[in-house]
Design a protein around this motif. Structure first.
Motif, mmCIF file in Angstrom:
data_model
loop_
_atom_site.group_PDB
_atom_site.id
_atom_site.type_symbol
_atom_site.label_atom_id
_atom_site.label_comp_id
_atom_site.label_asym_id
_atom_site.label_seq_id
_atom_site.Cartn_x
_atom_site.Cartn_y
_atom_site.Cartn_z
ATOM 1 N N HIS A 129 0.838 -1.207 0.000
ATOM 2 C CA HIS A 129 0.000 0.000 0.000
ATOM 3 C C HIS A 129 0.872 1.256 0.000
ATOM 4 C CE1 HIS A 129 -2.792 3.119 1.229
ATOM 5 N NE2 HIS A 129 -1.995 3.366 2.256
ATOM 6 N N HIS A 130 1.861 1.296 0.867
ATOM 7 C CA HIS A 130 2.710 2.483 0.963
ATOM 8 C C HIS A 130 3.586 2.659 -0.282
ATOM 9 C CE1 HIS A 130 1.487 3.873 4.889
ATOM 10 N NE2 HIS A 130 1.512 2.609 5.305
ATOM 11 N N LEU A 131 3.983 1.576 -0.917
ATOM 12 C CA LEU A 131 4.709 1.683 -2.187
ATOM 13 C C LEU A 131 3.826 2.318 -3.254
ATOM 14 C CD1 LEU A 131 6.616 -1.705 -2.207
ATOM 15 C CD2 LEU A 131 7.678 0.566 -2.342
ATOM 16 N N ARG A 132 2.549 1.948 -3.280
ATOM 17 C CA ARG A 132 1.625 2.553 -4.259
ATOM 18 C C ARG A 132 1.456 4.048 -3.993
ATOM 19 N NH1 ARG A 132 -0.796 -2.368 -3.410
ATOM 20 N NH2 ARG A 132 -2.361 -1.525 -2.023
ATOM 21 N N ALA A 164 2.982 9.472 -5.861
ATOM 22 C CA ALA A 164 3.674 10.739 -5.606
ATOM 23 C C ALA A 164 4.887 10.905 -6.520
ATOM 24 C CB ALA A 164 4.101 10.803 -4.135
ATOM 25 N N GLY A 165 5.202 9.887 -7.313
ATOM 26 C CA GLY A 165 6.335 9.962 -8.236
ATOM 27 C C GLY A 165 7.687 9.727 -7.585
ATOM 28 N N LEU A 166 7.700 9.119 -6.396
ATOM 29 C CA LEU A 166 8.949 8.914 -5.666
ATOM 30 C C LEU A 166 9.570 7.542 -5.897
ATOM 31 C CD1 LEU A 166 7.768 10.609 -2.388
ATOM 32 C CD2 LEU A 166 9.331 11.556 -4.089
ATOM 33 N N VAL A 167 8.747 6.569 -6.246
ATOM 34 C CA VAL A 167 9.235 5.238 -6.593
ATOM 35 C C VAL A 167 8.534 4.798 -7.867
ATOM 36 C CG1 VAL A 167 9.712 4.594 -4.185
ATOM 37 C CG2 VAL A 167 7.536 3.941 -5.232
ATOM 38 N N GLU A 168 9.111 3.769 -8.479
ATOM 39 C CA GLU A 168 8.501 3.225 -9.688
ATOM 40 C C GLU A 168 8.712 1.723 -9.714
ATOM 41 O OE1 GLU A 168 10.671 5.453 -12.588
ATOM 42 O OE2 GLU A 168 12.371 4.075 -12.552
ATOM 43 N N GLU A 169 7.833 1.049 -10.420
ATOM 44 C CA GLU A 169 8.004 -0.389 -10.573
ATOM 45 C C GLU A 169 9.206 -0.659 -11.461
ATOM 46 O OE1 GLU A 169 4.718 -3.221 -10.612
ATOM 47 O OE2 GLU A 169 3.408 -1.474 -10.892
ATOM 48 N N ALA A 170 9.837 -1.786 -11.236
ATOM 49 C CA ALA A 170 10.994 -2.207 -12.031
ATOM 50 C C ALA A 170 10.697 -3.605 -12.581
ATOM 51 C CB ALA A 170 12.253 -2.201 -11.175
ATOM 52 N N PRO A 171 9.777 -3.703 -13.558
ATOM 53 C CA PRO A 171 9.342 -5.020 -14.041
ATOM 54 C C PRO A 171 10.458 -5.835 -14.696
ATOM 55 C CG PRO A 171 8.481 -3.274 -15.429
ATOM 56 C CD PRO A 171 9.121 -2.611 -14.246
ATOM 57 N N GLU A 172 11.492 -5.176 -15.195
ATOM 58 C CA GLU A 172 12.580 -5.903 -15.846
ATOM 59 C C GLU A 172 13.374 -6.768 -14.860
ATOM 60 O OE1 GLU A 172 14.353 -2.080 -14.380
ATOM 61 O OE2 GLU A 172 12.461 -2.635 -15.342
ATOM 62 N N GLU A 188 6.462 -11.705 -9.158
ATOM 63 C CA GLU A 188 7.394 -10.770 -8.535
ATOM 64 C C GLU A 188 7.091 -9.340 -8.961
ATOM 65 O OE1 GLU A 188 11.435 -13.412 -7.901
ATOM 66 O OE2 GLU A 188 11.464 -11.762 -9.325
ATOM 67 N N HIS A 189 7.110 -8.439 -7.975
ATOM 68 C CA HIS A 189 6.923 -7.015 -8.243
ATOM 69 C C HIS A 189 8.072 -6.260 -7.580
ATOM 70 C CE1 HIS A 189 2.946 -7.475 -9.961
ATOM 71 N NE2 HIS A 189 2.722 -8.385 -9.020
ATOM 72 N N TRP A 190 8.944 -5.717 -8.386
ATOM 73 C CA TRP A 190 10.102 -4.980 -7.906
ATOM 74 C C TRP A 190 9.833 -3.495 -7.964
ATOM 75 C CZ3 TRP A 190 14.975 -6.805 -6.324
ATOM 76 C CH2 TRP A 190 15.127 -8.192 -6.349
#
Length: 178
Positions: A49-52, A57-65, A72-74
């Protein structure tokens, strides 16, 4: 350096668990919610939830690669250096963000001082704690801050080695009276 200008983003950063998540991503790089949950002592659903919120807010992003499979969700940080000008926000929002940041620093210091490593080699003689009283103009204080940042950036992003551990460095400078 990413400058926060939106009060919603500042509020996202001001949450204590989100600060810990950001710190973990800064130090350890991209991570999955399960690893962040272990590092913070939180439930995976809570961390997710906090990652979302941080992503909105544009502070983190998913790294699907980085994912080896669809389960897995990085996540990773964008720019790990965040700053904000309190003058751009309501006094209440700026004070809340500063208070959370200060409390995070105090918590890290208390954890260090309570650890056996703080009293044993090699860290007992390496850890620094210093304070100074200087007479500076606002411009001189800003110059000092820029010079300190340049020195710190020289040591940032060093490759991992057996003898290197994450180190928290804190400095503050502001007008005050003894």
């Amino acid at each position: 350096m990413a400058e926060i200008r939106d009060e919603a983003v500042l509020k996202a950063v001001a949450h204590p668990l989100r600060r810990r998540i950001l710190d973990n991503l800064r130090v350890d790089g991209p991570s999955m919610p399960s690893a962040l949950a272990r590092a913070t002592g939180q439930a995976v659903a809570n961390v997710s939830h906090h990652l979302r919120v941080l992503a909105e807010a544009g502070l983190v992003e998913e790294a699907p690669e980085l994912a080896r499979n669809r389960k897995e969700h990085w996540w990773r940080m964008g720019d790990p250096r965040l700053t904000w000008d309190p003058a751009n926000f309501s006094p209440e929002a700026a004070e809340a963000a500063d208070a959370i940041g200060l409390q995070r620093q105090i918590d890290l210091i208390n954890t260090w001082l309570g650890s056996p490593a703080s009293r044993t080699e090699p860290w007992v003689h390496s850890a620094i704690a210093a304070d100074f009283w200087l007479r500076l103009s606002p411009q001189e204080l800003a110059e000092l801050g820029a010079e300190l940042e340049a020195v710190v950036l020289k040591y940032r992003n060093r490759p991992e080695r057996e003898d290197r551990e994450p180190v928290f460095l804190m400095s503050r400078g502001f007008p005050a009276r003894p």
